[in-house]
Design a protein around this motif. Structure first.
Motif, PDB file in Angstrom:
ATOM      1  N   VAL A 311       0.857  -1.189   0.000  1.00  0.00           N
ATOM      2  CA  VAL A 311       0.000   0.000   0.000  1.00  0.00           C
ATOM      3  C   VAL A 311       0.889   1.234   0.000  1.00  0.00           C
ATOM      4  CG1 VAL A 311      -1.787   1.277   1.227  1.00  0.00           C
ATOM      5  CG2 VAL A 311      -1.818  -1.218   1.240  1.00  0.00           C
ATOM      6  N   TYR A 312       0.658   2.127  -0.972  1.00  0.00           N
ATOM      7  CA  TYR A 312       1.429   3.368  -1.060  1.00  0.00           C
ATOM      8  C   TYR A 312       0.515   4.522  -0.654  1.00  0.00           C
ATOM      9  CZ  TYR A 312       4.735   6.820  -2.811  1.00  0.00           C
ATOM     10  OH  TYR A 312       5.634   7.852  -2.904  1.00  0.00           O
ATOM     11  N   ALA A 313       0.738   5.039   0.555  1.00  0.00           N
ATOM     12  CA  ALA A 313      -0.108   6.109   1.102  1.00  0.00           C
ATOM     13  C   ALA A 313       0.576   7.445   0.891  1.00  0.00           C
ATOM     14  CB  ALA A 313      -0.367   5.864   2.578  1.00  0.00           C
ATOM     15  N   SER A 314       0.058   8.226  -0.026  1.00  0.00           N
ATOM     16  CA  SER A 314       0.626   9.549  -0.281  1.00  0.00           C
ATOM     17  C   SER A 314       0.118  10.547   0.753  1.00  0.00           C
ATOM     18  CB  SER A 314       0.274  10.010  -1.696  1.00  0.00           C
ATOM     19  OG  SER A 314      -1.135  10.038  -1.872  1.00  0.00           O
ATOM     20  N   LEU A 315       0.652  11.741   0.695  1.00  0.00           N
ATOM     21  CA  LEU A 315       0.327  12.763   1.682  1.00  0.00           C
ATOM     22  C   LEU A 315      -1.140  13.190   1.548  1.00  0.00           C
ATOM     23  CD1 LEU A 315       1.539  14.629   3.878  1.00  0.00           C
ATOM     24  CD2 LEU A 315       2.000  16.294   2.057  1.00  0.00           C
ATOM     25  N   GLY A 316      -1.835  13.291   2.707  1.00  0.00           N
ATOM     26  CA  GLY A 316      -3.205  13.772   2.728  1.00  0.00           C
ATOM     27  C   GLY A 316      -4.253  12.724   2.436  1.00  0.00           C
ATOM     28  N   THR A 317      -3.928  11.438   2.564  1.00  0.00           N
ATOM     29  CA  THR A 317      -4.895  10.362   2.273  1.00  0.00           C
ATOM     30  C   THR A 317      -5.223   9.575   3.535  1.00  0.00           C
ATOM     31  OG1 THR A 317      -3.081   8.866   1.654  1.00  0.00           O
ATOM     32  CG2 THR A 317      -4.103  10.151  -0.106  1.00  0.00           C
ATOM     33  N   SER A 318      -5.300  10.255   4.667  1.00  0.00           N
ATOM     34  CA  SER A 318      -5.525   9.573   5.939  1.00  0.00           C
ATOM     35  C   SER A 318      -6.862   8.842   5.961  1.00  0.00           C
ATOM     36  CB  SER A 318      -5.472  10.581   7.085  1.00  0.00           C
ATOM     37  OG  SER A 318      -5.827   9.969   8.305  1.00  0.00           O
ATOM     38  N   ILE A 343       3.153  -0.978   4.272  1.00  0.00           N
ATOM     39  CA  ILE A 343       2.529   0.331   4.054  1.00  0.00           C
ATOM     40  C   ILE A 343       3.628   1.372   3.910  1.00  0.00           C
ATOM     41  CG2 ILE A 343       0.924   2.038   4.961  1.00  0.00           C
ATOM     42  CD1 ILE A 343      -0.385  -0.136   6.598  1.00  0.00           C
ATOM     43  N   GLU A 344       3.658   2.036   2.755  1.00  0.00           N
ATOM     44  CA  GLU A 344       4.615   3.110   2.492  1.00  0.00           C
ATOM     45  C   GLU A 344       3.987   4.431   2.915  1.00  0.00           C
ATOM     46  OE1 GLU A 344       7.650   3.363   1.354  1.00  0.00           O
ATOM     47  OE2 GLU A 344       8.111   1.275   0.823  1.00  0.00           O
ATOM     48  N   LEU A 345       4.549   5.053   3.935  1.00  0.00           N
ATOM     49  CA  LEU A 345       4.018   6.313   4.475  1.00  0.00           C
ATOM     50  C   LEU A 345       4.845   7.487   3.992  1.00  0.00           C
ATOM     51  CD1 LEU A 345       3.446   5.102   8.140  1.00  0.00           C
ATOM     52  CD2 LEU A 345       1.702   5.375   6.371  1.00  0.00           C
ATOM     53  N   SER A 346       4.200   8.638   3.877  1.00  0.00           N
ATOM     54  CA  SER A 346       4.909   9.858   3.482  1.00  0.00           C
ATOM     55  C   SER A 346       5.670  10.425   4.681  1.00  0.00           C
ATOM     56  CB  SER A 346       3.913  10.886   2.937  1.00  0.00           C
ATOM     57  OG  SER A 346       2.975  11.239   3.940  1.00  0.00           O
ATOM     58  N   HIS A 347       6.392  11.513   4.452  1.00  0.00           N
ATOM     59  CA  HIS A 347       7.186  12.092   5.552  1.00  0.00           C
ATOM     60  C   HIS A 347       6.305  12.737   6.602  1.00  0.00           C
ATOM     61  CE1 HIS A 347       6.533  16.312   4.353  1.00  0.00           C
ATOM     62  NE2 HIS A 347       6.521  15.851   3.123  1.00  0.00           N
ATOM     63  N   ASP A 348       5.088  13.123   6.245  1.00  0.00           N
ATOM     64  CA  ASP A 348       4.193  13.820   7.171  1.00  0.00           C
ATOM     65  C   ASP A 348       2.987  12.921   7.447  1.00  0.00           C
ATOM     66  OD1 ASP A 348       2.977  15.634   8.772  1.00  0.00           O
ATOM     67  OD2 ASP A 348       2.371  17.008   7.163  1.00  0.00           O
ATOM     68  N   ILE A 349       2.850  12.459   8.688  1.00  0.00           N
ATOM     69  CA  ILE A 349       1.756  11.574   9.081  1.00  0.00           C
ATOM     70  C   ILE A 349       0.860  12.330  10.048  1.00  0.00           C
ATOM     71  CG2 ILE A 349       1.150   9.317  10.016  1.00  0.00           C
ATOM     72  CD1 ILE A 349       3.975   8.402   9.520  1.00  0.00           C
ATOM     73  N   ASP A 350      -0.428  12.390   9.750  1.00  0.00           N
ATOM     74  CA  ASP A 350      -1.341  13.128  10.624  1.00  0.00           C
ATOM     75  C   ASP A 350      -1.671  12.304  11.860  1.00  0.00           C
ATOM     76  OD1 ASP A 350      -3.192  11.218   9.760  1.00  0.00           O
ATOM     77  OD2 ASP A 350      -3.873  12.513   8.130  1.00  0.00           O
ATOM     78  N   ALA A 351      -2.310  12.942  12.820  1.00  0.00           N
ATOM     79  CA  ALA A 351      -2.593  12.300  14.107  1.00  0.00           C
ATOM     80  C   ALA A 351      -3.580  11.149  13.963  1.00  0.00           C
ATOM     81  CB  ALA A 351      -3.136  13.339  15.090  1.00  0.00           C
ATOM     82  N   ALA A 352      -4.569  11.273  13.077  1.00  0.00           N
ATOM     83  CA  ALA A 352      -5.560  10.209  12.907  1.00  0.00           C
ATOM     84  C   ALA A 352      -4.915   8.926  12.400  1.00  0.00           C
ATOM     85  CB  ALA A 352      -6.658  10.671  11.955  1.00  0.00           C
TER      86      ALA A 352
END
Length: 720
Positions: A311-318, A343-352
Motif C-alpha cells: 500500500v502506497y499512502a501519499s500525503l493527505g490520504t488519511s 505500508i509506504e508512508l509519506s514524511h508527514d503523518i497526521d494524528a488520525a
C-alpha cells in the motif's frame, strides 16, 4: 563244527580260553563305508518327506490379499479384465475445455440407509498393537493403474479422513470436484470405525455420478487398535498411497472434527514424502466452493503461492487509508495464510493515521495465526521535500522483491475499498491462469502481467475519458448460455487489456523483476544522456520522458506500460458483475499524487486531460460492492474463461488480436532500440555495431523469431 578242527588242538578251543592282548589295529588298504541299518534310513526319509510337505503347504497357502510390507517401490501390474467385485472403476476425464463441466448422468438414488450409531471409545494405548496390515487397500490401488499413479506427475487428487464427521464434510466437495472431470478424485477412509464403504456413500448421498474412487485404508482390527498403532498405520497408508497414486494434493479436514493423531501423522508424512497437504478450515464447503473447479496442477501449487500486499499512502490520504485497512481486516483469508502487509508512508503523518496504526493488528485477531507473527511493515520516508517522478517510482518499486517464482505482489491505492471475498477470486484466478494444465500448455503465464480487482471507468491515458468494457465474444456467449441456460449479458465478460492498473492489481513476481530491470536500465541511460547533452533537444531523451499515462496515475505505471508494449503482456480485468464482488475505487477523497502536485491538469503530454483535478471525483463512476456469491458472479457457471475466449484490447483500448499485439510489440522494440542508438532488428539480422559477435546475433535472431520478447530486458538495451 568241532570235527573240522580235530587235527589241531589249538583250533579246536574256544576264543574265550585265550588271554586277550592289546594289539594295535592295522588299517586295511581298502576302506569301505559303514553300512547304515535299514531302520535309520527309513526314519530319515520320513523326516525329509514331512519337511517337504510342510514347505509346500506353507508356500501354497501364503495370503495374497495383504499389501506389500517392505519399503521398496514396486509397480503394480495391470489387473486383468475381470476386476474383483470390490475394485473401483476409473472415470474418464472430460476432454472438453476445462471450464465446461459435464452433464451429470441421470441416476436413481437409493434410499439412504439409517445412520449407524458409532460409539467409539477414546483412543488409548491399551489395546491391540500387532503387525500393521491393510486388508482392503491393495485391491483399490491395483485398480487405478489407468490414472498413471506411479508417475510423479499425474491428475490424481486425494481426500482423506479418519473421523466420520470429517468424511461427511469432505465427501460433498469431493463429489463436486469429481463431476468437473478435470482430475481423478480419490477418497481414502483411515477410520477406526468398521462402517462399510457402501454405507458411508449412502449416508452422504454419494453415487456413481460423483466420479469418486474410494479406498479402504483402514487397519485390521482398527476398532481394537491403540493410538500408537493407528498413527503408524496412517503413516504407512499414506506411504502406500504415495507410492502407487502420487496424489498431486491431499485434502484433509482441519475444522476441529478430525482426529488429532490423524492430522499429526498426515503432516509428518507430507513433510517426509513431499506431497502437498491442504488443510481445509471450517466453512470450506461454502466459502471455498470455487476450489472444486481447479485441476490437479493448480491444487499442487496451493501451498506454493505467496502474495504480499503493498500500500502506497501519499500525503493527505488519511481517511482513505483507514477505510482501506478496515476493509483488509474484514477480508476472508480462508484460502491461505494471511499475506504480509507493507505500508509506504509519506514524511508527514497526521494524528488520525498515527492513532489508527497504533491499534491496527495484522494479521487480524480473528485470522488463523498459530505462530502469532506480526506480518506488518511500516516504512516512513525521511526527506520532507516532495518526491520527483523518478524518486517516487524508485521508492515504490524497491518496496517489494519476489523471493521466488511463486511470489507475487498485490498493489493497493488508498482510494480502494475491498470486498471480504476479494482474495478468493485472486487466488482462484492466479492458480487457474498460472498453474493449471491449460495455462502451462498454452503459456498463459508468460503473457499475464497482472490480475486486476478493479474494473476501470476511465482510460489510463486520459483519466477523465470514460471507458466502456468490451462485449463478450460469440464463443464465450454461447458457452455462457449453455452453462446458465439463459440469455447472458453481453458485457458481462472478463477481458484482457495491455494497459496496466495501479488501484487494485496483483503483479506477477516474474514480471515485477523485469520491471525492476527496465526501470534501472532506463534511469541509467537517461542520466547518461543528461550528462552528455549539449543541446536542449535530444530525441533519445525525449523518448523516455514522453508520457503516455495520465498524471492522475502514479509515475511508475509509465514504466509498466512500456514493459507491456515491448513484451506483448496484458492484464486480466474482471467483468462488471464480478467486479462488484471484488473492489471499488472512491474518488470523493481523491488527492493529487505527490510527484505531480503543483502541475495543472495532469493529462497526457503534461496537460491534455479534458478537465482539472477537482473534476475527477465528479466524472469517475464508482461501483457499489455487492454481497452476492463469487461463483454466481462469474460467467460460464462459475468457471474461469480461457484467454482465447476473452476480448483483447491494445493499450489504447481498441479491440485487437494476439497476432496484432505481437506485431506492434516488435515495432515498439525497434523504436525503443533506435532511441538507444542500437538500430532495429529486421528478419533476424542485427544492425548494431560491427564488432558484435555471432553469438549475440543468434540470440537476437531467436528473440525475433519468437514474435514476443520474453525473459528479460537486455535485448531492449542492446544486450548491455
Amino acid at each position: 563244527m568241532a570235527n573240522l578242527f580235530m587235527t589241531n588242538e589249538e583250533l579246536g578251543k574256544k576264543d574265550d580260553d585265550h588271554k586277550r592282548t592289546k594289539i594295535p589295529p592295522i588299517r586295511s588298504s581298502y576302506w569301505n563305508a559303514a553300512r547304515i541299518p535299514p531302520r535309520k534310513t527309513l526314519k530319515r526319509l520320513a523326516i525329509a518327506l514331512t519337511v517337504a510337505i510342510f514347505v509346500y503347504l506353507f508356500i501354497h497357502n501364503i495370503p495374497t490379499d495383504n499389501p506389500i510390507r517392505d519399503h521398496r517401490h514396486p509397480v503394480y501390474r495391470p489387473v486383468p479384465a475381470q476386476h474383483p467385485s470390490n475394485a473401483p472403476s476409473v472415470p474418464k476425464l472430460n476432454p472438453d475445455r476445462p471450464w465446461k463441466p459435464p452433464t451429470k448422468p441421470e441416476t436413481v438414488k437409493q434410499k439412504p440407509k439409517p445412520v449407524p450409531e458409532v460409539d467409539l471409545k477414546p483412543v488409548s494405548d491399551v489395546g491391540y498393537n500387532g503387525p500393521i496390515t491393510f486388508p482392503n487397500l491393495a485391491v483399490s490401488l491395483q485398480a487405478i493403474y489407468e490414472t498413471q499413479g506411479t508417475s510423479p506427475k499425474n491428475k490424481n487428487i486425494l481426500f482423506a479422513a479418519s473421523s466420520l464427521k470429517s468424511a461427511a464434510k469432505l465427501l460433498p466437495m469431493a463429489c463436486q470436484m469429481g463431476t468437473e472431470l478435470r482430475s481423478y478424485v480419490h477418497f481414502a477412509l483411515m477410520s477406526r470405525s468398521d462402517i462399510d464403504i457402501e454405507q458411508l456413500q449412502a449416508i452422504n448421498g454419494i453415487d456413481q455420478s460423483c466420479q469418486i474412487i474410494f479406498h479402504d485404508a483402514r487397519l485390521d482390527k482398527s476398532t481394537e487398535s491403540t493410538k500408537t498403532r493407528l498413527s503408524k498405520g496412517i503413516s504407512r497408508a499414506f506411504h502406500h498411497v504415495q507410492t502407487y497414486m502420487h496424489p498431486q494434493a491431499v485434502l484433509v479436514d482441519a475444522s476441529g472434527e478430525e482426529e488429532e493423531y490423524f492430522l499429526s501423522a498426515a503432516r509428518a508424512q507430507a513433510s517426509e514424502e513431499g506431497f502437498p497437504l491442504i488443510e481445509l478450515p471450517e466453512g470450506t464447503q461454502k466459502r471455498l466452493a470455487w476450489m472444486t473447479k481447479l485441476d490437479s496442477a493448480s491444487l499442487a501449487a496451493w501451498n506454493k503461492v505467496n502474495v504480499e500486499i503493498l500500500v502506497y499512502a501519499s500525503l493527505g490520504t488519511s481517511g482513505s487509508l483507514i477505510r482501506l485497512l478496515k476493509s483488509l481486516s474484514a477480508a476472508d483469508f480462508t484460502a491461505c495464510a494471511v499475506p504480509h502487509l507493507t505500508i509506504e508512508l509519506s514524511h508527514d503523518i497526521d494524528a488520525a493515521t498515527t492513532q489508527f496504526l497504533q491499534d491496527f493488528q495484522w494479521p487480524p485477531s480473528r485470522a488463523y495465526n498459530p505462530t502469532h507473527v506480526r506480518q506488518l511493515t511500516l516504512r516512513h520516508r525521511i526527506p520532507r521535500n516532495s518526491l520527483t517522478e523518478e524518486e517516487s517510482s524508485v521508492r515504490f518499486l524497491e518496496s517489494f522483491w519476489p523471493a521466488n517464482q511463486h511470489s507475487h505482489v498485490l498493489v493497493l491505492s488508498p482510494n480502494t475499498e475491498l470486498s471480504p471475498r476479494f482474495y478468493h477470486y485472486l487466488k482462484y484466478a492466479l492458480l487457474e491462469y498460472s498453474y493449471s494444465v491449460p495455462a502451462t500448455m498454452q503459456q498463459w503465464d508468460s503473457r499475464l502481467l497482472g490480475i486486476s480487482l478493479e474494473l476501470p471507468s476511465t482510460h489510463p491515458g486520459d483519466a477523465l475519458k470514460p471507458f466502456s468494457p468490451p462485449s463478450a465474444s460469440k464463443k464465450a456467449t454461447t458457452a455462457q448460455q449453455k452453462q446458465q441456460k439463459k440469455t447472458p449479458t453481453e458485457n458481462n465478460t472478463p477481458f484482457l487489456w495491455q494497459a496496466p492498473g495501479s488501484n487494485a492489481i496483483l503483479y506477477s513476481g516474474q514480471k515485477w523483476t523485469e520491471l525492476h530491470k527496465l526501470v534501472s536500465k532506463s534511469l541509467e541511460f537517461v542520466h547518461q544522456q543528461q550528462q552528455a547533452a549539449t543541446t536542449s533537444s535530444n530525441p533519445a531523451l525525449a523518448f523516455f520522458t514522453q508520457k503516455q499515462i495520465s498524471k492522475h496515475y502514479p509515475s511508475w505505471l509509465e514504466h509498466a506500460l512500456r514493459l507491456a508494449r515491448a513484451r506483448g503482456y496484458f492484464t486480466l480485468y474482471p467483468s462488471p458483475q464480478t467486479a462488484r464482488n471484488l473492489a471499488t475505487v472512491h474518488n470523493e477523497l481523491y488527492r493529487a499524487l505527490e510527484e505531480y502536485r503543483g502541475s495543472s491538469g495532469g493529462g497526457v503530454g503534461d496537460g491534455n486531460d479534458s478537465g482539472s483535478w477537482s473534476e475527477l471525483g465528479k466524472q469517475k463512476e464508482e461501483i457499489s460492492l455487492s454481497l452476492g456469491s463469487l461463483l454466481d458472479s462469474l460467467p460460464a457457471g462459475g468457471n474461469l474463461l480461457p484467454f482465447g475466449d476473452m476480448p483483447l484490447l491494445d493499450w489504447e483500448g481498441k479491440m485487437t488480436s494476439l497476432a496484432e499485439v505481437d506485431r506492434r510489440a516488435g515495432e515498439y522494440v525497434d523504436e525503443f532500440r533506435r532511441a538507444l542508438g542500437c538500430g532495429k532488428l529486421e528478419k533476424g539480422k542485427s544492425q548494431m555495431n560491427e564488432g558484435e559477435d555471432e553469438e549475440d546475433e543468434e540470440d537476437e535472431r531467436d528473440i525475433l523469431a519468437s514474435g514476443v520478447r520474453r525473459g528479460g530486458v537486455e535485448d531492449l538495451f542492446c544486450n548491455r
